[in-house]
Write a protein that holds these residues in place. Structure first.
Motif, mmCIF file in Angstrom:
data_model
loop_
_atom_site.group_PDB
_atom_site.id
_atom_site.type_symbol
_atom_site.label_atom_id
_atom_site.label_comp_id
_atom_site.label_asym_id
_atom_site.label_seq_id
_atom_site.Cartn_x
_atom_site.Cartn_y
_atom_site.Cartn_z
ATOM 1 N N PHE A 80 -26.343 5.070 -26.657
ATOM 2 C CA PHE A 80 -25.157 4.620 -25.924
ATOM 3 C C PHE A 80 -23.867 5.054 -26.612
ATOM 4 O O PHE A 80 -22.896 5.406 -25.948
ATOM 5 C CB PHE A 80 -25.161 3.107 -25.724
ATOM 6 C CG PHE A 80 -25.949 2.668 -24.524
ATOM 7 C CD1 PHE A 80 -25.610 3.105 -23.259
ATOM 8 C CD2 PHE A 80 -27.023 1.826 -24.663
ATOM 9 C CE1 PHE A 80 -26.326 2.718 -22.151
ATOM 10 C CE2 PHE A 80 -27.755 1.423 -23.564
ATOM 11 C CZ PHE A 80 -27.408 1.869 -22.305
ATOM 12 N N VAL A 81 -23.850 5.030 -27.944
ATOM 13 C CA VAL A 81 -22.667 5.515 -28.662
ATOM 14 C C VAL A 81 -22.433 6.981 -28.321
ATOM 15 O O VAL A 81 -21.311 7.392 -27.992
ATOM 16 C CB VAL A 81 -22.820 5.320 -30.193
ATOM 17 C CG1 VAL A 81 -21.738 6.073 -30.941
ATOM 18 C CG2 VAL A 81 -22.782 3.844 -30.543
ATOM 19 N N ALA A 87 -18.642 10.673 -22.693
ATOM 20 C CA ALA A 87 -17.813 10.225 -21.572
ATOM 21 C C ALA A 87 -16.325 10.309 -21.916
ATOM 22 O O ALA A 87 -15.511 10.704 -21.079
ATOM 23 C CB ALA A 87 -18.183 8.791 -21.188
ATOM 24 N N ILE A 88 -15.992 9.974 -23.148
ATOM 25 C CA ILE A 88 -14.596 10.084 -23.585
ATOM 26 C C ILE A 88 -14.152 11.541 -23.518
ATOM 27 O O ILE A 88 -13.051 11.846 -23.024
ATOM 28 C CB ILE A 88 -14.416 9.504 -24.999
ATOM 29 C CG1 ILE A 88 -14.545 7.980 -24.948
ATOM 30 C CG2 ILE A 88 -13.069 9.903 -25.597
ATOM 31 C CD1 ILE A 88 -14.632 7.318 -26.306
ATOM 32 N N ASN A 102 -14.340 3.099 -22.225
ATOM 33 C CA ASN A 102 -15.309 3.860 -23.007
ATOM 34 C C ASN A 102 -15.223 3.550 -24.493
ATOM 35 O O ASN A 102 -16.249 3.433 -25.166
ATOM 36 C CB ASN A 102 -15.132 5.362 -22.767
ATOM 37 C CG ASN A 102 -15.275 5.713 -21.318
ATOM 38 O OD1 ASN A 102 -14.281 5.916 -20.644
ATOM 39 N ND2 ASN A 102 -16.493 5.760 -20.824
ATOM 40 N N VAL A 103 -14.024 3.392 -25.002
ATOM 41 C CA VAL A 103 -13.842 3.036 -26.412
ATOM 42 C C VAL A 103 -14.436 1.646 -26.669
ATOM 43 O O VAL A 103 -15.114 1.425 -27.681
ATOM 44 C CB VAL A 103 -12.354 3.099 -26.811
ATOM 45 C CG1 VAL A 103 -12.127 2.520 -28.188
ATOM 46 C CG2 VAL A 103 -11.857 4.534 -26.740
ATOM 47 N N LEU A 105 -16.888 0.310 -25.006
ATOM 48 C CA LEU A 105 -18.342 0.442 -24.947
ATOM 49 C C LEU A 105 -18.910 1.099 -26.195
ATOM 50 O O LEU A 105 -20.009 0.756 -26.640
ATOM 51 C CB LEU A 105 -18.748 1.223 -23.694
ATOM 52 C CG LEU A 105 -18.540 0.474 -22.378
ATOM 53 C CD1 LEU A 105 -18.761 1.399 -21.197
ATOM 54 C CD2 LEU A 105 -19.457 -0.733 -22.292
ATOM 55 N N VAL A 106 -18.162 2.034 -26.800
ATOM 56 C CA VAL A 106 -18.588 2.619 -28.075
ATOM 57 C C VAL A 106 -18.662 1.518 -29.127
ATOM 58 O O VAL A 106 -19.648 1.420 -29.884
ATOM 59 C CB VAL A 106 -17.636 3.749 -28.531
ATOM 60 C CG1 VAL A 106 -17.884 4.125 -29.980
ATOM 61 C CG2 VAL A 106 -17.798 4.976 -27.651
ATOM 62 N N ALA A 107 -17.639 0.685 -29.189
ATOM 63 C CA ALA A 107 -17.619 -0.403 -30.173
ATOM 64 C C ALA A 107 -18.762 -1.388 -29.919
ATOM 65 O O ALA A 107 -19.444 -1.815 -30.866
ATOM 66 C CB ALA A 107 -16.274 -1.116 -30.127
ATOM 67 N N THR A 108 -18.997 -1.732 -28.672
ATOM 68 C CA THR A 108 -20.076 -2.661 -28.337
ATOM 69 C C THR A 108 -21.435 -2.077 -28.703
ATOM 70 O O THR A 108 -22.287 -2.777 -29.261
ATOM 71 C CB THR A 108 -20.030 -3.000 -26.832
ATOM 72 O OG1 THR A 108 -18.734 -3.509 -26.507
ATOM 73 C CG2 THR A 108 -21.082 -4.035 -26.470
#
Length: 120
Positions: A80-81, A87-88, A102-103, A105-108
């Protein structure tokens, strides 16, 4: 840590299941208002990304739930990362430069991956 994993991964999995299902089930015309980038990709690639999101969501939930190959949850979080980093890049190269989601979601996904290492 176990409760934190289930909360964070559950939210990421729900979002990814929804997002993936939308990409898999809808045609380009229904996706365009939500995702400006769909015109720059073949529809088969959009459907493949949706399938990957659905499988990733299942990978976050099923292995820890069943106890079978729990390392797959970490692999799904790393996936996912990478997916959101891609995606970014797609958003920044196109006319749609909104990347805040998107940022997030990267953190999550990164937090999910860190929490997934507690039982490995």
């Amino acid at each position: 840590m176990n409760i934190a994993y289930w909360i964070v991964s559950g939210l990421l999995a729900l979002f990814s299941l929804y997002s993936g299902a939308v990409k898999v089930l809808h045609d380009r015309e229904r996706l365009r208002p939500m995702m400006a980038w769909v015109d720059r990709m073949p529809l088969a690639a959009v459907k493949a990304l949706g399938t990957i999101e659905i499988l990733g969501a299942l990978g976050l939930i099923l292995p820890p739930l069943t106890g079978i190959a729990p390392w797959l949850a970490l692999a799904a979080a790393i996936g996912f990362v990478l997916l959101q980093c891609g995606a970014i890049a797609v958003h920044l190269t196109g006319e749609d430069r909104r990347i805040a989601l998107n940022v997030g979601l990267v953190a999550t996904a990164a937090v999910t991956g860190r929490l997934a290492t507690t039982w490995l």
